[in-house]
Design an enzyme around this catalytic site. Structure first.
Site, mmCIF file in Angstrom:
data_model
loop_
_atom_site.group_PDB
_atom_site.id
_atom_site.type_symbol
_atom_site.label_atom_id
_atom_site.label_comp_id
_atom_site.label_asym_id
_atom_site.label_seq_id
_atom_site.Cartn_x
_atom_site.Cartn_y
_atom_site.Cartn_z
ATOM 1 N N ASP A 163 0.875 -1.177 0.000
ATOM 2 C CA ASP A 163 0.000 0.000 0.000
ATOM 3 C C ASP A 163 0.905 1.217 0.000
ATOM 4 O O ASP A 163 1.927 1.213 -0.664
ATOM 5 C CB ASP A 163 -0.956 -0.043 1.197
ATOM 6 C CG ASP A 163 -2.258 0.728 0.942
ATOM 7 O OD1 ASP A 163 -2.187 1.801 0.330
ATOM 8 O OD2 ASP A 163 -3.328 0.272 1.356
ATOM 9 N N HIS B 130 1.624 1.895 -3.440
ATOM 10 C CA HIS B 130 0.613 2.705 -4.115
ATOM 11 C C HIS B 130 1.056 4.169 -4.158
ATOM 12 O O HIS B 130 1.017 4.818 -5.191
ATOM 13 C CB HIS B 130 -0.725 2.583 -3.390
ATOM 14 C CG HIS B 130 -1.314 1.203 -3.497
ATOM 15 N ND1 HIS B 130 -2.496 0.852 -2.897
ATOM 16 C CD2 HIS B 130 -0.882 0.091 -4.131
ATOM 17 C CE1 HIS B 130 -2.762 -0.417 -3.156
ATOM 18 N NE2 HIS B 130 -1.797 -0.891 -3.901
#
Length: 512
Positions: free
Chosen positions: A288, A322
């Site tokens: 993430d 991300h």
């Protein structure tokens, strides 16, 4: 030139003084008391381990004449966990022995994990000790969910609400984190070993959503002070890897934080409503955001009014996440005085990413933010500020995405001044940058200076920010909407299709 960052009783960390992001311009060797110490180094931050307490050392580099003399800390005791009965075979339950060593360690002492795999259930750190993981030592997480006790979100302390657990910016019942500390101080976790949550062999990642009790963090520091993590590798966390919460004076030096890209919500390091956080010489590759600076959602911001403040991130590597460095979206307590410099980003969806939305609150003020001397390679969209982020249960409603001007009220966040300076972005794909301020509360100022963007020939279309009604872009320039002051100095583009700069609803614009 180099400088000392940190010294414990058995380790030390140093930083080269140059302007190169993360990597040194040339490899170098380290000499300790005249003897070569280890292999050649290529990064700007290097560490020494297996030192002796209360001992004076001199360190010198092959690349220069300067030397630094330092003395390791004294210690009251050193407890080898194996001497208490730990098997360290990766199969036997060593929780009792590790926790007994921590609980029994006197002030100023050190708990030592030598080579082996110490299979444990959650452990709790205490004040005034050092936990050392030697090279080859792994603190390995139990894979049975029931062995991670339930921690209630709230309790009462001295007649006031006390938050014990949270999830994504709100009080929320959680499983106990693998390694945790609550209202402790003067803790050091050092060494070349590994803290492995073992989530890749568990059920945590298989069912990440809809849980009534949130997944544990790998490390959770709740209202702690003066904590240092140095050298260790953190990996395979059930959710976020390192989560400092309402804590002060935190140092993270020369860490490796690793999770597979497919690991859900496995952020690298997310300091939330913390003050004085230094993150230097660390490398991140996660599932993430690599590093997310947070300050809670509306209830936490409105109730505790505690911003993320005085953070320094320098000489770090962020890759395969991300977002590389993210502010928000939980930012209701505000973010102030953030400096990011000499960092290298590789293969992330977005680079420098600020995300918020209506409803974060008037205390959600982000200001005094500088990103400087950064190299990005294969970052799809390097710069993003998104004030319409579609998070939370109401994230896709008209209240969040509407472009109709609304009244500025107690729910309206504020974005102040942002400086992006001396940044090189190569192999971009989607667009150079996407800045989208609120109609009713535009971003106060964006300054982009000495920044270059170049694009892949075979770039693929991508959505630059997570909000409703935005199209895919490919090889496009800067999109700027609802910004009061925009300053562009020496901004270069190569391989852009279409307009280099798209300005909408901007006030004062200076281009040089």
């Amino acid at each position: 030139m180099f400088k000392k960052l940190f010294v414990s009783s058995t380790s030390a960390c140093f930083e080269l003084v140059n302007k190169n992001p993360y990597y040194s311009p040339r490899s170098y060797e380290v000499y300790l008391n005249g003897e070569k110490a280890g292999d050649k180094h290529t990064t700007n931050v290097f560490s020494l381990f297996n030192l002796t307490p209360s001992t004076t050392y001199t360190v010198k580099l092959s690349s220069g004449k300067k030397q630094i003399t330092f003395t390791t800390d004294a210690e009251s005791a050193a407890i080898d966990v194996k001497s208490l009965g730990a098997k360290a075979d990766g199969k036997s339950d060593d929780t009792y022995f590790v926790q007994m060593a921590i609980d029994g360690c006197p002030k100023g002492g050190r708990v030592v994990l030598t080579e082996g795999e110490y299979l444990v259930r959650p452990i709790v750190l205490k004040s005034d000790i050092t936990l050392e993981l030697k090279k080859g030592a792994t603190l390995l997480g139990d894979v049975v969910e029931e062995n991670y006790p339930y921690i209630p979100a709230r309790t009462v302390l001295n007649g006031k609400e006390e938050i014990l657990a949270s999830w994504e910016g709100e009080p929320f019942d959680c499983h106990q984190s693998f390694v945790s500390a609550y209202r402790q101080k003067n803790i050091k976790v050092v060494g070349e070993g590994v803290i492995n949550g073992n989530a890749d062999n568990s059920t945590w990642w298989a069912t990440p959503k809809g849980r009534k009790v949130a997944r544990p963090r790998l490390v959770f520091l709740n209202k702690c002070q003066n904590v240092v993590f140095h050298g260790v590798t953190c990996c395979n966390s059930a959710s976020w890897n390192l989560h400092p919460f309402f804590s002060k004076n935190l140092k993270f030096y020369d860490l490796k934080v690793q999770n597979p890209y497919t690991g859900p919500n496995t952020d690298g390091l997310d300091p939330e409503s913390c003050d004085k956080v230094d993150i230097v010489g660390c490398s991140f590759s996660v599932g993430d955001d690599c590093c997310a600076i947070k300050a809670g959602k509306l209830y936490m911001g409105k109730t505790y009014k505690t911003p993320a403040s005085n953070h320094t991130l320098r000489n770090n590597l962020f890759q395969n996440g991300h977002g590389a460095i993210v502010l928000g979206s939980e930012m209701s307590g505000g973010v102030k005085n953030l400096s990011v410099s000499q960092c290298l980003f590789r293969h992330t969806d977005r680079g420098l990413r600020i995300k918020s939305r209506r409803g974060r609150g008037k205390d959600g003020i982000i200001d005094g933010v500088t990103f400087e001397n950064i190299k990005m390679d294969n970052v799809i969209t390097p710069l993003v500020i998104n004030m319409y982020y579609f998070c939370d249960p109401d994230g896709h409603t008209e209240f969040v995405w509407s472009r109709e001007k609304r009244a500025v009220d107690d729910g309206t966040p504020y974005l102040g001044k942002f400086v992006f300076k001396d940044i090189e972005c190569v192999n971009c794909e989607c667009m150079a940058g996407y800045f989208d301020g609120l109609v009713e509360q535009p971003i106060k100022e964006i300054r982009i200076e000495n920044v270059s963007f170049s694009f892949k020939e075979d770039a693929k279309p991508f959505v630059p920010a997570m909000l409703e009604h935005v199209r895919e872009y490919c090889k496009e320039g800067l999109y700027v909407d609802n910004v009061e002051n925009l300053v562009l100095k020496n901004v270069a583009f190569e391989g852009v299709c279409g307009e280099k700069i798209i300005k909408k609803n901007c006030g004062n614009v200076v281009e040089e």
